[in-house]
Write an enzyme that holds these catalytic residues in place. Sequence first.
Site, PDB file in Angstrom:
ATOM      1  N   PRO A   1       0.755  -1.093  -0.065  1.00  0.00           N
ATOM      2  CA  PRO A   1      -0.226  -0.065  -0.143  1.00  0.00           C
ATOM      3  C   PRO A   1       1.129   1.266   0.067  1.00  0.00           C
ATOM      4  CG  PRO A   1      -0.867  -1.865   1.395  1.00  0.00           C
ATOM      5  CD  PRO A   1       0.668  -1.880   1.014  1.00  0.00           C
TER       6      PRO A   1
ATOM      7  N   ARG B   1      -1.973  -1.678   9.403  1.00  0.00           N
ATOM      8  CA  ARG B   1      -2.467  -2.423   7.695  1.00  0.00           C
ATOM      9  C   ARG B   1      -0.746  -2.081   6.945  1.00  0.00           C
ATOM     10  NH1 ARG B   1      -6.731   0.101   3.224  1.00  0.00           N
ATOM     11  NH2 ARG B   1      -7.524   0.473   5.356  1.00  0.00           N
TER      12      ARG B   1
ATOM     13  N   ASN C   1      -8.983  32.012 -39.954  1.00  0.00           N
ATOM     14  CA  ASN C   1     -10.820  31.738 -39.453  1.00  0.00           C
ATOM     15  C   ASN C   1     -11.112  32.815 -39.785  1.00  0.00           C
ATOM     16  OD1 ASN C   1      -8.062  31.079 -36.763  1.00  0.00           O
ATOM     17  ND2 ASN C   1      -8.987  29.645 -38.262  1.00  0.00           N
TER      18      ASN C   1
ATOM     19  N   HIS D   1      -3.062  24.120 -32.918  1.00  0.00           N
ATOM     20  CA  HIS D   1      -4.438  24.193 -34.332  1.00  0.00           C
ATOM     21  C   HIS D   1      -5.931  23.535 -33.204  1.00  0.00           C
ATOM     22  CE1 HIS D   1      -1.377  25.528 -36.588  1.00  0.00           C
ATOM     23  NE2 HIS D   1      -1.006  24.328 -35.942  1.00  0.00           N
TER      24      HIS D   1
ATOM     25  N   LYS E   1      -4.088   9.556   1.333  1.00  0.00           N
ATOM     26  CA  LYS E   1      -4.365   8.244   1.115  1.00  0.00           C
ATOM     27  C   LYS E   1      -5.730   8.483   2.093  1.00  0.00           C
ATOM     28  CE  LYS E   1      -5.212   3.497   0.139  1.00  0.00           C
ATOM     29  NZ  LYS E   1      -5.123   3.111  -1.008  1.00  0.00           N
TER      30      LYS E   1
ATOM     31  N   GLU F   1     -20.654  14.424 -45.586  1.00  0.00           N
ATOM     32  CA  GLU F   1     -21.388  13.714 -45.222  1.00  0.00           C
ATOM     33  C   GLU F   1     -21.141  12.672 -44.510  1.00  0.00           C
ATOM     34  OE1 GLU F   1     -25.190  12.424 -44.362  1.00  0.00           O
ATOM     35  OE2 GLU F   1     -25.175  14.247 -44.768  1.00  0.00           O
ATOM     36  N   SER F   2     -20.002  11.917 -45.631  1.00  0.00           N
ATOM     37  CA  SER F   2     -18.895  11.218 -44.668  1.00  0.00           C
ATOM     38  C   SER F   2     -18.156  11.912 -43.367  1.00  0.00           C
ATOM     39  CB  SER F   2     -18.350  10.888 -45.376  1.00  0.00           C
ATOM     40  OG  SER F   2     -18.665   9.810 -46.437  1.00  0.00           O
TER      41      SER F   2
ATOM     42  N   ARG G   1      -4.788  27.513 -28.913  1.00  0.00           N
ATOM     43  CA  ARG G   1      -5.112  27.759 -29.657  1.00  0.00           C
ATOM     44  C   ARG G   1      -3.699  28.840 -30.122  1.00  0.00           C
ATOM     45  NH1 ARG G   1     -10.785  27.317 -32.756  1.00  0.00           N
ATOM     46  NH2 ARG G   1      -9.420  28.026 -34.260  1.00  0.00           N
ATOM     47  N   HIS G   2      -3.427  29.278 -31.566  1.00  0.00           N
ATOM     48  CA  HIS G   2      -2.811  30.022 -32.206  1.00  0.00           C
ATOM     49  C   HIS G   2      -3.797  30.953 -31.673  1.00  0.00           C
ATOM     50  CE1 HIS G   2      -5.367  29.771 -36.218  1.00  0.00           C
ATOM     51  NE2 HIS G   2      -5.096  28.675 -35.297  1.00  0.00           N
TER      52      HIS G   2
ATOM     53  N   ARG H   1       2.160   2.686  -2.012  1.00  0.00           N
ATOM     54  CA  ARG H   1       3.255   2.903  -3.251  1.00  0.00           C
ATOM     55  C   ARG H   1       3.014   3.461  -4.847  1.00  0.00           C
ATOM     56  NH1 ARG H   1       4.881   0.944   1.487  1.00  0.00           N
ATOM     57  NH2 ARG H   1       6.849   0.564   1.632  1.00  0.00           N
TER      58      ARG H   1
ATOM     59  N   GLU I   1      -2.047  21.081 -37.885  1.00  0.00           N
ATOM     60  CA  GLU I   1      -3.654  20.953 -37.400  1.00  0.00           C
ATOM     61  C   GLU I   1      -3.028  19.552 -39.095  1.00  0.00           C
ATOM     62  OE1 GLU I   1      -6.535  21.054 -36.464  1.00  0.00           O
ATOM     63  OE2 GLU I   1      -6.907  22.878 -37.064  1.00  0.00           O
TER      64      GLU I   1
ATOM     65  N   ASN J   1       1.975  10.070   0.646  1.00  0.00           N
ATOM     66  CA  ASN J   1       1.061   9.013   0.013  1.00  0.00           C
ATOM     67  C   ASN J   1      -0.250   8.440   0.908  1.00  0.00           C
ATOM     68  OD1 ASN J   1       1.934   9.222  -2.250  1.00  0.00           O
ATOM     69  ND2 ASN J   1       2.644   6.727  -2.793  1.00  0.00           N
TER      70      ASN J   1
ATOM     71  N   TYR K   1      -8.992  12.358 -37.534  1.00  0.00           N
ATOM     72  CA  TYR K   1      -8.792  12.133 -35.685  1.00  0.00           C
ATOM     73  C   TYR K   1      -7.645  11.285 -35.329  1.00  0.00           C
ATOM     74  CZ  TYR K   1     -11.383  16.755 -34.662  1.00  0.00           C
ATOM     75  OH  TYR K   1     -11.430  17.818 -34.813  1.00  0.00           O
TER      76      TYR K   1
ATOM     77  N   ARG L   1       1.128  31.016 -38.310  1.00  0.00           N
ATOM     78  CA  ARG L   1       0.451  31.269 -37.270  1.00  0.00           C
ATOM     79  C   ARG L   1       0.074  31.328 -35.811  1.00  0.00           C
ATOM     80  NH1 ARG L   1      -2.591  27.460 -40.302  1.00  0.00           N
ATOM     81  NH2 ARG L   1      -4.028  25.484 -39.207  1.00  0.00           N
TER      82      ARG L   1
END
Length: 747
Positions: free
Chosen positions: A354, A499, A567, A699, A476, A656-657, A560-561, A356, A633, A472, A673, A612
């Site tokens: 415990p 313990r 933009n 970006h 705890k 659409e895709s 972000r820039h 650790r 980006e 720790n 992504y 940018r």
Amino acid sequence: MGSSASKNTDEEDGSNGGGGQLYVSLKMENSKVEGELTPHVYGSVPIIGSWDPSKALPLQRESASISELSFVVPPDHETLDFKFLLKPKYRNTPCIVEEGENRLLIGGSLQGDARVALFKLEGDVVVEFRVFIKADRVSPFDLAASWRAYRENLQPSTVRGIPDVSINPDPTALENCPSESLELDLEHYEVPAPAASANSSLVYAADNAENPRSLSASGSFVNDNTPKAASNSPRVSGVSVDGSPSAKEMSMIVPDSADTYSASGVGESKSLGVLSPFQHKDGQRGLFVDRGVGSPRLVKSVSASSFLVDLKLDAQTKNSMPAAAGAVAAAAVADQMLGPKEDRHLAIVLVGLPARGKTFTAAKLTRYLRWLGHDTKHFNVGKYRRLKHGVNMSADFFRADNPEGVEARTEVAALAMEDMIAWMQDGGQVGIFDATNSTRARRNMLMKMAEGKCKIIFLETICNDERIIERNIRLKIQQSPDYAEETDFKAGVRDFRDRLANYERVYEPVEEGSYIKMIDMVSGNGGQIQVNNISGYLPGRIVFFLVNTHLTPRPILLTRHGESMDNVRGRTGGDSVISESGKIYAKKLANFVEKRLKNEKAASIWTSTLQRTIMTASSIVGFPKVQWRALDEINSGVCDGMTYEEIKKNMPEEYESRRKDKLRYRYPRGESYLDVIQRLEPVIIELERQRAPVVVISHQAVLRALYAYFADRPLKEIPQIEMPLHTIIEIQMGVSGVQEKRYKLMD
């Protein structure tokens, strides 16, 4: 040697005058002519409208031997009458016109025989040029996009010449004026973080682990047929997921492994662009390919003469592949196709006394693997114990000579292991089993349960630094539900030390199986890591990650820039400069960094290689600046420089895709992504390794992916994460987890 001409004759491209325009490219090639003779072209409208050689148009040097001239022909002038000539570059001597008849191009088709261009020089020397004439129909939209790209690329980069690593120690370079400086204290610019923010330090790490499968909706275990907890542990009170039923109301049942794991075979993949074998009822082996954004396709089985179409598989036979691209996907396919069956599921079993840092390490590793795309869950045996036997157990419960306590702890460990294996059989990939597992007998029990079902790697955390252990212990007592009802802090510390002593008496270091030992690694000041019988892509990545992690508190600033010209125009990608508003933000950001990191001499500034972000960082002085190509980006491929309205109008299928699955959608000749996450892994590793503050100027898509790692957000949410301009997100890394603050410097 000769000349060639081509023409796009597709009706849809407007070869019959349906809105397209003629794009003509003229090229001349000769590797022997001296550079003082430059190729030109002249002729009738629309080339120049004059046969006067002095008005001829020069061909631009494309390479050492090729010169090129391209232009667009208006629809009402599609007959070209022209000739090539050579002009002396430095001497005031007559031009040399090619021999033969005029060249005639009508509607994109070259009339007459294709021929080389012959030029007679002084002394009857004849020079030959290979001629390439190409004509294609292009839409006005394509012309506009090409012209826009040309104009933008024509402008030289404002940051050319700045080295990849630089530092400007001159504080006078920062120009402060009322509109560009921060006149108020930094807390006045702080804004609320979103609900799903990176504030893991506010929650005890074990509480984020998985709940028992046999836990009912009311918060109690089913079928009270298990032994009672140790009678010499009087301080017991119930706890549940959504309430606080007493321990007497709780019971549990350990599932029969014979019933749980009777299914065989491997299931279909639900991830992008990967293959997974599955068992068909007739014994044939097939491959299911998921293209990510399109309709799934079937690949012909290597042992079948027809396509397999029955994809109705039992849920227990599913074997999910990681939601990933690149190296992670390739490694997963290799392990799936070639590795032993049990290696398709990986169990990381924590071992250690415990205090650790086991739970901290387990939570951090879970977050990293999830971010890479691996389906990973954290199973904390302490949480199982509290739900079964209550919180605030005395140290006597953990004595090795307390048979009832030993039986109760073994019982919940077996339940947690059964739940983890059952989850893996349902498609889970990596299970993190978080407990002390301090005896060889306990570890042997776990290995026996996992035999033939998953591969076990023990991860032992050893810490000999008394200062870290003391810290720790105090954390705890402050955070653990075991001491939530203990009002006397010192009494809680004494009980926990008792313990700890109980565990130390029976502790047996790991010497069996595959294991990773982390010895004094948490401080970040050296230490060592030992590995035994570790192989495979994923175990190797885990070792590499653990080598670079530590608990040193430090802030990471994400922003972000400043607003760019793209933009303002609503265009994707590109490499435009920042706007006037962006320049003001650059000054404010420099002022913020100066105030926030004034005592941090070892801080650094990271930017992408796009101008940018480099311009946004230009006003920050006194800190090293590092350009990362990985921070560029997301590559929008052929859509670079377009607005989303233009994509919707001219590329409706792509639009659409992307709308249906932004995570997996990959721009034509660009990135998704998931691709971005793969190239950001070295950035994450280096952020974990750094011991000093880092300011990351990047970006929107890139920062979404980085932020998702720290906030432990699901992959599917990454494309929707809000990442506003002119806002700083401060991630505080430390022993207690991750904290987040946000500062909005301007609208």
